[in-house]
Write a protein that holds these residues in place. Sequence first.
Motif, PDB file in Angstrom:
ATOM      1  N   GLY A 626       0.796  -1.230   0.000  1.00  0.00           N
ATOM      2  CA  GLY A 626       0.000   0.000   0.000  1.00  0.00           C
ATOM      3  C   GLY A 626       0.827   1.278   0.000  1.00  0.00           C
ATOM      4  O   GLY A 626       2.056   1.261  -0.091  1.00  0.00           O
ATOM      5  N   GLU A 627       0.111   2.401   0.129  1.00  0.00           N
ATOM      6  CA  GLU A 627       0.747   3.715   0.200  1.00  0.00           C
ATOM      7  C   GLU A 627       1.402   3.899   1.565  1.00  0.00           C
ATOM      8  O   GLU A 627       1.053   3.212   2.530  1.00  0.00           O
ATOM      9  CB  GLU A 627      -0.309   4.817   0.013  1.00  0.00           C
ATOM     10  N   THR A 628       2.351   4.834   1.649  1.00  0.00           N
ATOM     11  CA  THR A 628       3.028   5.118   2.906  1.00  0.00           C
ATOM     12  C   THR A 628       3.068   6.629   3.123  1.00  0.00           C
ATOM     13  O   THR A 628       2.894   7.388   2.176  1.00  0.00           O
ATOM     14  CB  THR A 628       4.478   4.594   2.896  1.00  0.00           C
ATOM     15  N   PRO A 629       3.345   7.069   4.347  1.00  0.00           N
ATOM     16  CA  PRO A 629       3.339   8.512   4.626  1.00  0.00           C
ATOM     17  C   PRO A 629       4.402   9.305   3.884  1.00  0.00           C
ATOM     18  O   PRO A 629       4.325  10.525   3.845  1.00  0.00           O
ATOM     19  CB  PRO A 629       3.587   8.587   6.141  1.00  0.00           C
ATOM     20  N   CYS A 630       5.414   8.665   3.304  1.00  0.00           N
ATOM     21  CA  CYS A 630       6.400   9.468   2.565  1.00  0.00           C
ATOM     22  C   CYS A 630       5.914   9.737   1.154  1.00  0.00           C
ATOM     23  O   CYS A 630       6.596  10.394   0.365  1.00  0.00           O
ATOM     24  CB  CYS A 630       7.770   8.800   2.566  1.00  0.00           C
ATOM     25  N   GLY A 631       4.718   9.232   0.828  1.00  0.00           N
ATOM     26  CA  GLY A 631       4.142   9.524  -0.475  1.00  0.00           C
ATOM     27  C   GLY A 631       4.478   8.498  -1.543  1.00  0.00           C
ATOM     28  O   GLY A 631       4.092   8.644  -2.691  1.00  0.00           O
ATOM     29  N   MET A 632       5.234   7.469  -1.171  1.00  0.00           N
ATOM     30  CA  MET A 632       5.601   6.458  -2.161  1.00  0.00           C
ATOM     31  C   MET A 632       5.362   5.063  -1.615  1.00  0.00           C
ATOM     32  O   MET A 632       5.595   4.797  -0.438  1.00  0.00           O
ATOM     33  CB  MET A 632       7.075   6.595  -2.535  1.00  0.00           C
ATOM     34  N   LYS A 633       4.930   4.170  -2.507  1.00  0.00           N
ATOM     35  CA  LYS A 633       4.830   2.759  -2.152  1.00  0.00           C
ATOM     36  C   LYS A 633       6.220   2.142  -2.164  1.00  0.00           C
ATOM     37  O   LYS A 633       7.150   2.722  -2.719  1.00  0.00           O
ATOM     38  CB  LYS A 633       4.014   2.019  -3.216  1.00  0.00           C
ATOM     39  N   PHE A 634       6.327   0.930  -1.647  1.00  0.00           N
ATOM     40  CA  PHE A 634       7.636   0.282  -1.637  1.00  0.00           C
ATOM     41  C   PHE A 634       8.239   0.214  -3.036  1.00  0.00           C
ATOM     42  O   PHE A 634       9.410   0.545  -3.245  1.00  0.00           O
ATOM     43  CB  PHE A 634       7.562  -1.134  -1.040  1.00  0.00           C
ATOM     44  N   THR A 635       7.432  -0.208  -4.009  1.00  0.00           N
ATOM     45  CA  THR A 635       7.983  -0.402  -5.363  1.00  0.00           C
ATOM     46  C   THR A 635       8.516   0.913  -5.936  1.00  0.00           C
ATOM     47  O   THR A 635       9.560   0.936  -6.580  1.00  0.00           O
ATOM     48  CB  THR A 635       6.923  -0.962  -6.326  1.00  0.00           C
ATOM     49  N   THR A 636       7.795   2.003  -5.682  1.00  0.00           N
ATOM     50  CA  THR A 636       8.254   3.301  -6.188  1.00  0.00           C
ATOM     51  C   THR A 636       9.552   3.697  -5.490  1.00  0.00           C
ATOM     52  O   THR A 636      10.499   4.175  -6.111  1.00  0.00           O
ATOM     53  CB  THR A 636       7.191   4.380  -5.917  1.00  0.00           C
ATOM     54  N   LEU A 637       9.583   3.475  -4.175  1.00  0.00           N
ATOM     55  CA  LEU A 637      10.798   3.783  -3.427  1.00  0.00           C
ATOM     56  C   LEU A 637      11.980   2.986  -3.960  1.00  0.00           C
ATOM     57  O   LEU A 637      13.060   3.535  -4.195  1.00  0.00           O
ATOM     58  CB  LEU A 637      10.602   3.438  -1.943  1.00  0.00           C
ATOM     59  N   ALA A 638      11.753   1.690  -4.173  1.00  0.00           N
ATOM     60  CA  ALA A 638      12.842   0.834  -4.651  1.00  0.00           C
ATOM     61  C   ALA A 638      13.310   1.311  -6.020  1.00  0.00           C
ATOM     62  O   ALA A 638      14.502   1.338  -6.308  1.00  0.00           O
ATOM     63  CB  ALA A 638      12.392  -0.622  -4.707  1.00  0.00           C
ATOM     64  N   GLY A 639      12.362   1.722  -6.861  1.00  0.00           N
ATOM     65  CA  GLY A 639      12.724   2.222  -8.185  1.00  0.00           C
ATOM     66  C   GLY A 639      13.485   3.535  -8.105  1.00  0.00           C
ATOM     67  O   GLY A 639      14.335   3.832  -8.928  1.00  0.00           O
ATOM     68  N   THR A 640      13.191   4.338  -7.089  1.00  0.00           N
ATOM     69  CA  THR A 640      13.806   5.657  -6.989  1.00  0.00           C
ATOM     70  C   THR A 640      15.186   5.605  -6.345  1.00  0.00           C
ATOM     71  O   THR A 640      16.115   6.248  -6.814  1.00  0.00           O
ATOM     72  CB  THR A 640      12.907   6.595  -6.140  1.00  0.00           C
ATOM     73  N   VAL A 641      15.318   4.844  -5.261  1.00  0.00           N
ATOM     74  CA  VAL A 641      16.593   4.892  -4.538  1.00  0.00           C
ATOM     75  C   VAL A 641      17.388   3.586  -4.637  1.00  0.00           C
ATOM     76  O   VAL A 641      18.480   3.496  -4.101  1.00  0.00           O
ATOM     77  CB  VAL A 641      16.387   5.252  -3.043  1.00  0.00           C
ATOM     78  N   GLY A 642      16.848   2.602  -5.365  1.00  0.00           N
ATOM     79  CA  GLY A 642      17.483   1.283  -5.361  1.00  0.00           C
ATOM     80  C   GLY A 642      18.526   1.056  -6.436  1.00  0.00           C
ATOM     81  O   GLY A 642      18.895  -0.065  -6.718  1.00  0.00           O
ATOM     82  N   GLY A 643      19.026   2.121  -7.057  1.00  0.00           N
ATOM     83  CA  GLY A 643      19.955   1.942  -8.177  1.00  0.00           C
ATOM     84  C   GLY A 643      21.422   1.876  -7.792  1.00  0.00           C
ATOM     85  O   GLY A 643      22.288   1.919  -8.645  1.00  0.00           O
ATOM     86  N   GLY A 644      21.698   1.789  -6.482  1.00  0.00           N
ATOM     87  CA  GLY A 644      23.097   1.675  -6.086  1.00  0.00           C
ATOM     88  C   GLY A 644      23.724   2.988  -5.666  1.00  0.00           C
ATOM     89  O   GLY A 644      24.929   3.097  -5.565  1.00  0.00           O
ATOM     90  N   LEU A 645      22.896   4.008  -5.407  1.00  0.00           N
ATOM     91  CA  LEU A 645      23.450   5.291  -4.974  1.00  0.00           C
ATOM     92  C   LEU A 645      23.149   5.533  -3.500  1.00  0.00           C
ATOM     93  O   LEU A 645      22.325   4.852  -2.901  1.00  0.00           O
ATOM     94  CB  LEU A 645      22.851   6.424  -5.810  1.00  0.00           C
ATOM     95  N   SER A 646      23.830   6.507  -2.940  1.00  0.00           N
ATOM     96  CA  SER A 646      23.566   6.945  -1.581  1.00  0.00           C
ATOM     97  C   SER A 646      22.619   8.130  -1.681  1.00  0.00           C
ATOM     98  O   SER A 646      22.933   9.128  -2.317  1.00  0.00           O
ATOM     99  CB  SER A 646      24.896   7.353  -0.935  1.00  0.00           C
ATOM    100  N   THR A 647      21.428   8.005  -1.093  1.00  0.00           N
ATOM    101  CA  THR A 647      20.411   9.049  -1.240  1.00  0.00           C
ATOM    102  C   THR A 647      20.024   9.569   0.137  1.00  0.00           C
ATOM    103  O   THR A 647      19.266   8.911   0.854  1.00  0.00           O
ATOM    104  CB  THR A 647      19.148   8.454  -1.913  1.00  0.00           C
ATOM    105  N   PRO A 648      20.544  10.729   0.533  1.00  0.00           N
ATOM    106  CA  PRO A 648      20.203  11.250   1.859  1.00  0.00           C
ATOM    107  C   PRO A 648      18.687  11.324   2.043  1.00  0.00           C
ATOM    108  O   PRO A 648      17.957  11.734   1.144  1.00  0.00           O
ATOM    109  CB  PRO A 648      20.831  12.645   1.857  1.00  0.00           C
ATOM    110  N   GLY A 649      18.229  10.887   3.219  1.00  0.00           N
ATOM    111  CA  GLY A 649      16.788  10.888   3.481  1.00  0.00           C
ATOM    112  C   GLY A 649      16.151   9.529   3.265  1.00  0.00           C
ATOM    113  O   GLY A 649      15.003   9.312   3.665  1.00  0.00           O
ATOM    114  N   PHE A 650      16.871   8.633   2.591  1.00  0.00           N
ATOM    115  CA  PHE A 650      16.339   7.295   2.315  1.00  0.00           C
ATOM    116  C   PHE A 650      17.448   6.267   2.526  1.00  0.00           C
ATOM    117  O   PHE A 650      18.590   6.511   2.150  1.00  0.00           O
ATOM    118  CB  PHE A 650      15.879   7.180   0.859  1.00  0.00           C
TER     119      PHE A 650
END
Length: 734
Positions: A626-650
């Motif tokens: 489901g949705e989460t309070p950060c505005g993104m579902k798990f899959t969206t989060l994984a797509g956004t920050v899961g590419g092997g980078l360091s992303t402050p805040g996540f």
Amino acid sequence: MSKIIASAGIRGAHKIVERAEKKWKEAMDKWGANEPVGFPNTAYFLPVIYGILGYKVEKLGDIEWVVNKCKDILPPFVKENVHLPYLGPALDAGMATFFAEEVIEAIKYLEDPNCYTKQEDPTEDNLWLGAADDVILRKRGVEFVDGTAPGFAAILGAAPTNEIAVKIAEELQLKNLYVFMAAEHEGKRFSEQLQEEGVQIGWPTRLVSFGSDISAAVFAAGFAIRAAMSFGGVEPGDFRKLLIYNKDRIFAFALTLGYVTDEWYANGLGCVNFGFPVIADTPIPEILPTGVCTYEHVVSNVPHDQIVQKAVEVRGLKVTVAEVPVPVAYGPAFEGERVRGADIYLECGGGRTPMVEWLTTKEMDEVEDGKVEVIGPDITDVQPKSKLPLAICLEAAGRKFEKDFEPILERQIHHLVNYAQGVMHIGQRDIAWLRVGKGAVEKGFKLEHLGKLLYAKLHQDFGTVFDKIQARIYTEEDKVKEMEEKARKAYAERDARIEGMTDETTDTYYSCTLCQSFAPSHVCIVSPERTGLCGAYNWMDCKASYEINPTGPNQPVEKGECLDPKLGMWKGCNAFVEKASRGKIDHYYFYSIVNDPMTTCGCCECIAAILPMCNGVMTVSRDYMGETPCGMKFTTLAGTVGGGLSTPGFVGHSKYNICQRKFILGDGGLKRMVWMPKILKEEIADRLKARSEEIGIPNLLDMIADETVGISEEEILPFLEEKGHPALTMDPLM
Ligand code: SF4
Ligand code: ZN
């Protein structure tokens, strides 16, 4: 050197240089000398020109020098009745061809900025990818260096039938080679033939449709040149070293399919400069003696069913192709391939059905080596687009086998299953996810093949640490649940083995770079209190893995001088990460989400995100859709920050890590946790209670909101206030 080849190639080179000059003059009239020109998103300018001549083409006006250079080195046409030594001039003609083709292609980008997709895959209405940019180069070029891809085949023209095209492509993929495609024969192109047969084209499947014209062949040369500069450390302009690097390190060759035009000959001569031989399916003259290439230079009239084998032999390439008993093609080339939408025949796990993977130890007499049982319906028993629960249970035995090795072998399931063509695998443990494509099922792929391929590959790769292995594959819901239960106990025991250890008690952490095939810059450093974010590898596991395979993906890292005890940073770790990410990441903090956190890859169990309004953090696990309070579902989060980078805040982390003492300790630790999905709260409740007592807030679990309270910061804030959540009175998070 054959006189026929030399004359045709030199003729072709003249034609191509003339074409380049004409195009350049037209472009100059239209845009003027100051117009910027080049391939997109690269620091190597026009790479063959830059690499070989050390000359940067940045503006249209710069091309004048290149055109003159081409004319300088172009040898005169070969005369009918004069015999001269041909090799030197012919090689120069080949080089002039490549320079001129880069000019032609660069101007093409200017004339029509959308002529190529400029990305890894074709789009719906454009099959042609054009020059690889530096991101693709880095991601793919490294495979040429570490041996995952021994080289490439540059294919010109088209096969006589689509069927033959598919066979040749598959054979090349099986040998882990990249396939670079350009030019047409009788109005057909190899890429189009594959596309018509529904073959997935693009960098992820190693079938690269560079362009429709012969001039696009130069993108292959440009890729090879950039690989030598980028990974071989060769300086631009040092053409000798560049060519030798390619001859020795990049196992490439050209396959010409169809009538060899003068222009093709000219490109062939270009290839020979690099030590790349040419293999033709037509009866052109041959150049057999060795000289520039390792063996023969041009071999012709090769039947299609032998052409790949012949090419590999002529190039002197040693490939070890594993005998894996599956009805589909198998190898690392298929690892990046996806199975989507209408292509899905069967889907298991991924939150849709229960799925679990578990490897356990048995006594020697309890295991029948190679036995594979499927308990419940197999693929042949269900309709397309079905979903099934799935448990893949492996039982290993061996005199030298240790319980500590279980997670290491179990973690191999992910990439080993992915190697099968038409099969996609994500995740691990009880959050695994499998898709089998229709194409694979048509070829006869069944669930038993999962067991068979794991048996074969685990023996090949880890045969030294166990003697026997058998597989049970369950697809009945109650059986799968039963296995899941047992597996979870085993996971908990494994995780608990590091319970008493702290980061301070050891000077050695371990790296994990297993996920670099998906996220090239991703490096996990696993410390006792920071388990791998996939949840499958803790410090002990990495240590055991290093014992089994000292040159493998888990290396000891001497943590060195502590640069920041609160946020968790060590000199030795930074140095390691910089090297292992090839300069992409040069530092990260172990215990922080706010400040340059550890890199995240796509297979993490959970992703945490900061919630500024609540002065806290939330985390979401893969099994919550489901949705989460950060505005993104798990899959969206994984797509956004899961590419092997360091992303402050996540930051990605394992479920187990949440209750480890160092979890985001630099930002305040577990006290910051304001939201988690219910399913995760329930799963880790016992450990969370224990940890909350330790930090003096025994009822923390009740203060953490979940989706029943709300899925936005506005919705959960009143709840946190009412409960008196500690995050609200802590120092500002940012
Ligand atoms: Fe290794 Fe990290 Fe990937 Fe897990 S997530 S397999 S620890 S690189
Ligand atoms: Zn990963």
